[in-house]
Structure formats: structure tokens, C-alpha cells
Enzyme design. Structure first.
Site, PDB file in Angstrom:
ATOM      1  CD  GLU A 265      -6.136  -1.303   3.345  1.00  0.00           C
ATOM      2  OE1 GLU A 265      -6.863  -0.734   3.192  1.00  0.00           O
ATOM      3  OE2 GLU A 265      -6.780  -2.119   4.398  1.00  0.00           O
ATOM      4  CB  CYS A 299      -4.353   6.385   0.175  1.00  0.00           C
ATOM      5  SG  CYS A 299      -4.791   5.815   1.948  1.00  0.00           S
TER       6      CYS A 299
HETATM    7  P1  NAD Z   1       1.941   1.465  -7.451  1.00  0.00           P
HETATM    8  O1  NAD Z   1       0.203   0.495  -7.423  1.00  0.00           O
HETATM    9  O2  NAD Z   1       1.571   2.118  -8.549  1.00  0.00           O
HETATM   10  O3  NAD Z   1       2.473   0.914  -6.802  1.00  0.00           O
HETATM   11  C1  NAD Z   1       2.180   0.108  -5.793  1.00  0.00           C
HETATM   12  C2  NAD Z   1       3.273  -1.181  -5.511  1.00  0.00           C
HETATM   13  O4  NAD Z   1       2.841  -2.721  -6.575  1.00  0.00           O
HETATM   14  C3  NAD Z   1       4.365  -0.993  -5.503  1.00  0.00           C
HETATM   15  O5  NAD Z   1       5.517  -1.662  -4.580  1.00  0.00           O
HETATM   16  C4  NAD Z   1       4.969  -1.192  -7.042  1.00  0.00           C
HETATM   17  O6  NAD Z   1       5.961  -1.703  -7.567  1.00  0.00           O
HETATM   18  C5  NAD Z   1       4.156  -2.322  -7.318  1.00  0.00           C
HETATM   19  N1  NAD Z   1       3.903  -2.993  -7.969  1.00  0.00           N
HETATM   20  C6  NAD Z   1       3.129  -1.971  -9.705  1.00  0.00           C
HETATM   21  N2  NAD Z   1       2.458  -3.069 -10.324  1.00  0.00           N
HETATM   22  C7  NAD Z   1       3.019  -3.913 -10.165  1.00  0.00           C
HETATM   23  C8  NAD Z   1       2.413  -5.729 -10.530  1.00  0.00           C
HETATM   24  N3  NAD Z   1       1.975  -5.970 -11.571  1.00  0.00           N
HETATM   25  N4  NAD Z   1       1.618  -6.349  -9.758  1.00  0.00           N
HETATM   26  C9  NAD Z   1       2.757  -6.457  -8.648  1.00  0.00           C
HETATM   27  N5  NAD Z   1       3.317  -5.426  -8.014  1.00  0.00           N
HETATM   28  C10 NAD Z   1       3.229  -4.477  -8.532  1.00  0.00           C
HETATM   29  O7  NAD Z   1       0.564   2.691  -6.292  1.00  0.00           O
HETATM   30  P2  NAD Z   1       1.621   3.955  -6.464  1.00  0.00           P
HETATM   31  O8  NAD Z   1       1.116   5.299  -7.713  1.00  0.00           O
HETATM   32  O9  NAD Z   1       2.859   3.877  -5.996  1.00  0.00           O
HETATM   33  O10 NAD Z   1       0.992   4.603  -4.937  1.00  0.00           O
HETATM   34  C11 NAD Z   1       0.158   4.520  -4.666  1.00  0.00           C
HETATM   35  C12 NAD Z   1      -1.741   4.461  -4.823  1.00  0.00           C
HETATM   36  O11 NAD Z   1      -1.413   3.775  -3.596  1.00  0.00           O
HETATM   37  C13 NAD Z   1      -2.234   5.919  -4.437  1.00  0.00           C
HETATM   38  O12 NAD Z   1      -3.617   5.161  -5.112  1.00  0.00           O
HETATM   39  C14 NAD Z   1      -2.674   5.893  -3.045  1.00  0.00           C
HETATM   40  O13 NAD Z   1      -4.017   6.360  -2.726  1.00  0.00           O
HETATM   41  C15 NAD Z   1      -2.425   4.035  -2.726  1.00  0.00           C
HETATM   42  N6  NAD Z   1      -2.166   3.949  -1.200  1.00  0.00           N
HETATM   43  C16 NAD Z   1      -3.514   3.399  -0.698  1.00  0.00           C
HETATM   44  C17 NAD Z   1      -3.246   3.071   0.672  1.00  0.00           C
HETATM   45  C18 NAD Z   1      -4.443   2.308   2.082  1.00  0.00           C
HETATM   46  O14 NAD Z   1      -4.508   1.849   2.886  1.00  0.00           O
HETATM   47  N7  NAD Z   1      -5.597   2.573   0.834  1.00  0.00           N
HETATM   48  C19 NAD Z   1      -2.413   3.502   1.698  1.00  0.00           C
HETATM   49  C20 NAD Z   1      -1.233   4.831   0.881  1.00  0.00           C
HETATM   50  C21 NAD Z   1      -1.426   4.453  -0.132  1.00  0.00           C
END
Ligand code: NAD
Length: 525
Positions: A265, A299
Site C-alpha cells: 500500500e 496517503c
Molecule cells: P517509507 O517507505 O520510508 O517507510 C515505511 C516503512 O518501511 C517504515 O517502517 C520503514 O522503516 C520501512 N523500511 C524502510 N526501508 C525499508 C526496506 N528497505 N525494506 C523494508 N522496510 C523498509 O515510508 P514513510 O515515508 O515512512 O511513510 C509515508 C509513505 O507511506 C507515503 O508515501 C504514504 O503515501 C504511504 N502510505 C500509504 C498508505 C496506503 O494505504 N496506501 C497508508 C499510509 C502511508
């Protein structure tokens, strides 16, 4: 190990341990890990909240192994008994609402109203899946290869250990609501919350355990983003990932190499269309609420408004009126409609998008900059016009309280421009026309809200929710949101006739008989 570096300041907030809420230290003790402590600070004012021990890659392997061992007995627990645990969790979330809101609010700096959405969503999702899971998981008779002679049953088995990786913006409901269907399907979960917001996930874990979830079946691991996330992707049997599209691609690539399933997501650059026949005051109020919900760190929140020329002036005036009246504040309490951003990094990104757009000719209609008098990461609700296509803000997710208004000359132009994006998470359409739903279906997005910003589709829990294009793979909510956590198995029992000529029958005779039988079968299905 957090990106927030502000000096801790004394707090005017009530302590989250007040009013019976568990102390942050108590929650920290639930995290699996013995590594260096991660200091968590409150974004609204920089005060320290507590420290959580990080799990190394090796400790995450151990957590997954423990989950795999605990999962066996959990999977043998009847689906109705698993559902009873989740139903108790749904009630506990309501009973302990204030404690949950205190923790979310402290950890994220969001307004209490935005935190309320998380608690309600977690409770509704848990109750919905507790009701539906036993039915969805029941073995089902399916049409066999040959009627009567082949008896076929579709069964659903748990995947094993599901890794749930979550971002900071909805730190309570995402770990809870993405884990609940996985647990109901008989899996164990290992949750890796964002390192800025571990306490909300730990609180969800503590409530799940209080509801009766056996030890080991759900665990929370906290760790450095470059180590903990990849370690979980390496060890789990299925990955439920929520986060940015950039990280989603990395997770998808590794899951592909491992040939394990995943659901992602991801980000959005969501359009909101106001057609000429829209109820303009309602559209303005609805757009303001949606664009600035959770300070735009949502999001599915709109970041692009396409308004028909015929109502542009009226809509803009009404929208700016709503934005001007918006109460932006920190501190626990029900008054604020918008709170802080999460971190200095998020503030810098939002600021850079606005400054770049302005440098390229955009006009600021409201806001436009930080509000340091409220707290270190507050940013004013911001409305821009004349944003050129070349500005990052026009196409990339800003994830802050910033929205741009673009005039359009027709319905067709609005739809074409809304669809002109590599992302396709959510869309909103405002119209009085009875064909609103039909028009909405032309938008390239996983969810479309007509005369609402985002909540109508998100809250329709029995329907799938997720992104098109680079906004995601897979769905949460509905049957898909649970069945993705299962392996389908088809068990067929063949009776009497075999798939071969009868003893003594010539092959050609068999071929004719089979062709005749297939001719009959084709008439029916
Ligand atoms: P991010 O991708 O930086 O981090 C998300 C999670 O992934 C964190 O727990 C992080 O530690 C982990 N992570 C980072 N690198 C990783 C890797 N290489 N492998 C596995 N896990 C890893 O996202 P963010 O900036 O923290 O969150 C905001 C983003 O999330 C926005 O783009 C938002 O639109 C999206 N979001 C989407 C939804 C949805 O339902 N579509 C809901 C909430 C947020």
C-alpha cells in the site's frame, strides 16, 4: 536513531501514563530486542517520550522463529475462537480510547480528531473481520472436473508468519488493522513499525495480548530502517508493506526474488475534482477537511484540486474561508483540527516543494510556510495556484498540508488531468449529477469518493482498498484483505471413472466419449 533532533522541552501535555494509560516504559518492555535504545521524542514539542530497545537482524530472525513456533497452535485454534479474541480487541480499543489517543497524539503530534480516526478504524476493522473471517475461511465445495465423479473442496491455509511493515502516519491503526486479518487467518505476525512511532504499535500489541492473543503469535520489532525492514522481508513468509512507492519497489523486488507473496500500500498524488454542478460550500468544506486531515500526511488525502472554471471563483473563496478558519495547534485536546508534521525531514520536504513551486511562478493563496511559534515542525495549511507542470509539487507526493488548485474547462479535461499521474490511490469527485458514481469509475484510482474526500471508501470495509499504478499491489479490506494471507488449496477426490480409457477400450473410442462429455459440460459451465 531518530530524525528529530530538537532539544527536549518541558511539556504542557498530560503524561500518557495519566488516567490509567500504560507508561511508555511499560510499552517499551513489550518490544522484542536487546540492542541500543532508540529515543523517541514528541514532534509537537520535542519532549522525550521514552526509549525502545532495537532488534538486530539476528534478533528479528529469532522473533520470526518464535512466531513460527507459536503459529502452529494458533492455526489449530478454531476460527471462531480466534475471532473471539479479535472481537475483544475491538471492544478494548473503544474502552481504552483516551489512552490510545494520548499515545498516538504524543508520538505523532497529530490533532486528537485525527488520532480518533485511527482508534475508530482499528476497532471497526477488527469487528468487521471478526464477523466475516470464519465464513471466508470455511472450506468450500467447488465444481469438480466431472460432476458427481469429482468432489472438489477449496481450503484456505495460513501463510505462516506475516511481516507487517508500517509507516509513521497512522501508527496505531495500520499495525493493528493489517495484522488482524492475518491473525484471523491463522498466521502469526511480526510487526515492524516506523522507528519514529513504535509506541502506538506496542500499545496495539498490548491490547491484542490483553484480548487473549497468545504470547509469541504477535510481536513488535523496532530497529534501524536499513536493517530491521530488510531483515523481516528476508525471514517472513508473506509481507504486508505500507509506505512510500520508492521503498515498496525495494520490498517487492526482494519478495520477488524470494518468491513470497506481498501486498504493498503505497503513495498517492490524489486528485479532487469540483464539477460545475457541485454543491460548492459542501465541496469547499469537504476538500478542506480531506486535504488537511492529519496535516496532509495521509496517503489518500487530496493534493491536486481540479475545479471547473464556472465555479472556480466561488469555490476558491469558500475553500480559503475554510482554510482560514482551521484551528492549528499542538497539545492534547479536542480543539485543534490540524497538528504538527512528524519530523524535521518531513518539514524540509514540504518546504522544499512549496519553495520550488513558488520559484517557478506559483502563487500562495494561503499559508506558505512553517509555524515555529506552535512547535518545531508545524506548517501552515497552504493553498497554491498557478503551479507549473515542471514543479515537483505538481506531480510528486508532498505528504504535507499543501494543495494546489488547477482550473479546468470541462469534465473531460478534469478527468484526463486527474488520470495523468503515475500514482492512482484515491480520487474525489464533487457533483450533484446522478451519474456521479459512473463518472467516478472513469478515474484511475483504487478508491473513488463521490461528494466525500476519502472516508467513504476507506470506511467501506467490505470493499477492497488499495492502489492502481505505482500506488500499490494487492488490497486491504474486504475478502481480498483476508484471503491474501492464505494459501489456497484445492483438494479433489476422484470416484469411479478415471481420466483414462476403461480397461479394454480403444483410445479412439475413449477420445470420442470424452469429446462428447466435454461438449455436454461446455453447455453448463
Ligand atoms: P517509507 O517507505 O520510508 O517507510 C515505511 C516503512 O518501511 C517504515 O517502517 C520503514 O522503516 C520501512 N523500511 C524502510 N526501508 C525499508 C526496506 N528497505 N525494506 C523494508 N522496510 C523498509 O515510508 P514513510 O515515508 O515512512 O511513510 C509515508 C509513505 O507511506 C507515503 O508515501 C504514504 O503515501 C504511504 N502510505 C500509504 C498508505 C496506503 O494505504 N496506501 C497508508 C499510509 C502511508
Amino acid at each position: 536513531m531518530t530524525s528529530r533532533t530538537t532539544t527536549p522541552a518541558p511539556s504542557a501535555h498530560p503524561s500518557p501514563s495519566a488516567g490509567g494509560a500504560p507508561a511508555f516504559a511499560g510499552l517499551a518492555a513489550l518490544a522484542t530486542g536487546t540492542g541500543p535504545a532508540l529515543q523517541v521524542t514528541a514532534p509537537a514539542d520535542g519532549r522525550p517520550l521514552g526509549a525502545v530497545r532495537q532488534a538486530s537482524g539476528a534478533e528479528i530472525d529469532v522473533a520470526v522463529a518464535r512466531a513460527r513456533a507459536a503459529q502452529k497452535a494458533w492455526a489449530r485454534t478454531p476460527a471462531k475462537a480466534r475471532a473471539a479474541v479479535v472481537r475483544r480487541f475491538a471492544s478494548l480499543v473503544l474502552d481504552r480510547r483516551d489512552e490510545i489517543l494520548d499515545v498516538i497524539e504524543a508520538e505523532t503530534g497529530k490533532a486528537r480528531l485525527a488520532a480518533l480516526e485511527e482508534a475508530m478504524d482499528a476497532s471497526r476493522t477488527a469487528a468487521y473481520y471478526a464477523h466475516t473471517a470464519p465464513g471466508l475461511l470455511r472450506p468450500r465445495r467447488r465444481g469438480g472436473a466431472f460432476p458427481v465423479l469429482t468432489q472438489t473442496t477449496e481450503r484456505r491455509h495460513p501463510k505462516g508468519v506475516v511481516g507487517v511493515i508500517t509507516p509513521w502516519n497512522y501508527p496505531f491503526t495500520l499495525p493493528a488493522s493489517d495484522s488482524v486479518p492475518a491473525l484471523l487467518a491463522g498466521n502469526a505476525v511480526v510487526i515492524k513499525p516506523d522507528e519514529k512511532t513504535p509506541f502506538s504499535a506496542l500499545l496495539a500489541l498490548s491490547l491484542l495480548r490483553e484480548a487473549g492473543l497468545p504470547e509469541g503469535v504477535a510481536q513488535v520489532v523496532v530497529g534501524a530502517r536499513d536493517e530491521a525492514g530488510p531483515a523481516l522481508v528476508e525471514a517472513a513468509d508473506y509481507i504486508m508493506f505500507t509506505g512510500s512507492s520508492a521503498t515498496g519497489r525495494k520490498v517487492a523486488a526482494r519478495c520477488g526474488e524470494r518468491l513470497i507473496g506481498f501486498s504493498a500500500e503505497l503513495g498517492g498524488k490524489n486528485p479532487l475534482i469540483v464539477l460545475a454542478d457541485a454543491d460548492v460550500p459542501a465541496a469547499a468544506a469537504g476538500a478542506a477537511r480531506a486535504c488537511f486531515a492529519n496535516a496532509g500526511q495521509l496517503c489518500i488525502g487530496p493534493e491536486r484540486i481540479y475545479v471547473h472554471e464556472a465555479v472556480r471563483a466561488r469555490f476558491t473563496e469558500a475553500f480559503l474561508g475554510e482554510v482560514g478558519r482551521m484551528r492549528v495547534a499542538g497539545g492534547a485536546g479536542w480543539d485543534a483540527e490540524m497538528g504538527s508534521l512528524i519530523s524535521d525531514a518531513q518539514l524540509a520536504k514540504v518546504r522544499a516543494h512549496v519553495e520550488d513551486a513558488v520559484a517557478q511562478g506559483a502563487r500562495i493563496l494561503a499559508g506558505g510556510g512553517p509555524r515555529p511559534e506552535l512547535g518545531p515542525y508545524f506548517f501552515a495549511p497552504t493553498v497554491l495556484a498557478d503551479v507549473p507542470e515542471t514543479a515537483a509539487l505538481c506531480r510528486e507526493e508532498t505528504f504535507g498540508p499543501v494543495v494546489a488548485i488547477y482550473p479546468v474547462a470541462s469534465e473531460e479535461e478534469a478527468i484526463a488531468r486527474a488520470n495523468n499521474s503515475e500514482l492512482g490511490l484515491n480520487a474525489s469527485l464533487w457533483t450533484r449529477a446522478a451519474r456521479g458514481a459512473e463518472l467516478g469509475a472513469r478515474l484511475e484510482a483504487g478508491t473513488v469518493n463521490v461528494n466525500e474526500g476519502y472516508a467513504a471508501s476507506w470506511g467501506s470495509l467490505s470493499a477492497p482498498m488499495g492502489g492502481w499504478k505505482a500506488s500499490g499491489v494487492g488490497r486491504r479490506h474486504g475478502a481480498e484483505g483476508l484471503l491474501k494471507y492464505t494459501e489456497a488449496q484445492t483438494v479433489s477426490v476422484q470416484r469411479l471413472l478415471r481420466f483414462a480409457p476403461l480397461p479394454g477400450m480403444a483410445n479412439e473410442r475413449y477420445a470420442d466419449l470424452l469429446t462428447g462429455a466435454v461438449r455436454v459440460l461446455n453447455r453448463f459451465r
